[in-house]
Design a protein around this motif. Structure first.
Motif, short mmCIF file in Angstrom:
data_model
loop_
_atom_site.label_atom_id
_atom_site.label_comp_id
_atom_site.label_asym_id
_atom_site.label_seq_id
_atom_site.Cartn_x
_atom_site.Cartn_y
_atom_site.Cartn_z
N LYS A 193 4.45 7.58 11.03
CA LYS A 193 4.42 6.56 12.08
C LYS A 193 3.39 5.49 11.77
O LYS A 193 3.64 4.29 11.96
CB LYS A 193 4.12 7.22 13.43
CG LYS A 193 5.26 8.08 13.97
CD LYS A 193 4.88 8.71 15.30
CE LYS A 193 6.02 9.59 15.83
NZ LYS A 193 5.64 10.24 17.11
N GLU A 194 2.21 5.91 11.31
CA GLU A 194 1.17 4.93 10.98
C GLU A 194 1.61 4.02 9.84
O GLU A 194 1.37 2.81 9.86
CB GLU A 194 -0.12 5.67 10.61
CG GLU A 194 -0.76 6.41 11.78
CD GLU A 194 -1.99 7.18 11.37
OE1 GLU A 194 -2.31 7.17 10.15
OE2 GLU A 194 -2.64 7.79 12.24
N ILE A 195 2.28 4.61 8.84
CA ILE A 195 2.75 3.81 7.71
C ILE A 195 3.82 2.83 8.17
O ILE A 195 3.82 1.65 7.78
CB ILE A 195 3.28 4.73 6.60
CG1 ILE A 195 2.12 5.52 5.97
CG2 ILE A 195 3.99 3.91 5.51
CD1 ILE A 195 2.57 6.59 5.01
N ARG A 196 4.75 3.30 9.03
CA ARG A 196 5.79 2.40 9.54
C ARG A 196 5.18 1.28 10.37
O ARG A 196 5.61 0.12 10.28
CB ARG A 196 6.79 3.19 10.38
CG ARG A 196 7.66 4.17 9.59
CD ARG A 196 8.80 4.70 10.44
NE ARG A 196 9.51 5.77 9.77
CZ ARG A 196 9.32 7.06 10.00
NH1 ARG A 196 8.41 7.43 10.90
NH2 ARG A 196 10.00 7.98 9.35
N ALA A 197 4.18 1.63 11.21
CA ALA A 197 3.54 0.60 12.03
C ALA A 197 2.83 -0.43 11.15
O ALA A 197 2.90 -1.64 11.40
CB ALA A 197 2.55 1.25 12.99
#
Length: 294
Positions: A193-197
């Motif tokens: 999720k952090e990478i996608r954000a």
């Protein structure tokens, strides 16, 4: 007499054969031997070959000379960080001193049981002083060497030389494995999720920058176009003004032709105007001798 002599000779030969057979024994390449007399060891033979003993008085106990192996039952170990591990291990050893080995254990089954107990004890002690990460990482090799040295130190007094100790498996119990797996999955999902954000944020920045550059480019192009269009209109007006100054009648005629062309662009054009309208000025004029009347 001859018959009796032959019988006695035969008996003596048989007895001599029995005595000789009882006095000779062979030690194989993979064996060591202890010569026992009335239950007490007399000598140790570690080299292969043919040997002698006192018949009916001395016995021979054979001891394996090869590298042997003992495996432990799966043991539960609690690490320093309070993690439970199920550990499988084994040790490889050889009997270096047959006499000490025989006096300590008597047979291989008892020796294996004793070594298994020592190995389990050292595993619990050494692994219990380590964190889980050290056990499952590259530190395992050093841990196995420490365990081998300590097991060998305890086993050396009984004539056994421990060559190697290996941890076959070090797994979490099933219930712990499920929890660890769920936690690892949650961590990976959070990282995803952090990478996608981060990627979405970068994409928005790139898109905004591209839109800004496009707006700047379009504005600059529009500015240049307006400048060129203004310069063209100024040049056109200059030419018209110059032409008007040279021949006012020609200029009026030219402008009227442009008006006719714009008004009568289609074939079905219909106009309702007075014939005497100024718009039809050049339609009402007729040439006389090739000249346009005033």
């Amino acid at each position: 007499m001859n018959k009796t002599f032959m019988t006695v000779l035969a008996v003596l030969l048989v007895a001599l054969g029995v005595i000789t057979a009882g006095a000779l024994f062979t030690v194989q390449q993979t064996e060591q031997a202890i010569v026992m007399q009335f239950g007490k060891p007399q000598r140790v033979i570690q080299e292969p070959g043919l040997n002698f003993k006192l018949p009916f008085v001395q016995d021979v106990v054979y001891v394996d000379k090869r590298v042997l192996s003992v495996s432990t039952q799966r043991e539960e170990v609690v690490t320093r960080d309070q993690k439970r591990l199920m550990v499988d291990s084994f040790a490889r050893f050889r009997i270096a001193n047959p006499l000490q080995y025989y006096q300590s254990y008597g047979n291989l089954q008892i020796a294996n049981q004793r070594l298994e107990t020592i190995l389990n004890s050292q595993l619990r002690q050494n692994l219990g002083r380590q964190n889980l990460n050290n056990i499952v990482s590259g530190e395992r090799y050093n841990l196995m060497n420490q365990i081998r040295e300590q097991v060998n130190k305890e086993a050396a007094a009984s004539g056994i030389d421990v060559i190697d100790v290996r941890i076959v498996r070090a797994d979490l119990p099933k219930e712990n494995s499920d929890k660890v797996f769920d936690r690892m999955r949650s961590q990976r999902e959070q990282e995803a999720k952090e990478i996608r954000a981060t990627g979405a944020e970068l994409a928005q920045g790139i898109t905004a920058n591209a839109d800004r550059m496009r707006t700047i480019l379009v504005a600059e192009a529009q500015r240049d176009a307006d400048i060129l269009r203004g310069e063209g209109d100024a040049e056109k007006n200059r030419i018209f003004a110059e032409a008007f100054g040279r021949d006012e009648d020609f200029f009026a005629f030219y402008r009227s032709m442009q008006a006719y062309r714009g008004a009568m662009r289609s074939d079905d054009t219909s106009m309702v105007l007075s014939p005497t309208s100024e718009f039809f000025r050049y339609f009402n004029q007729q040439s006389t001798n090739g000249q346009r009347p005033d």
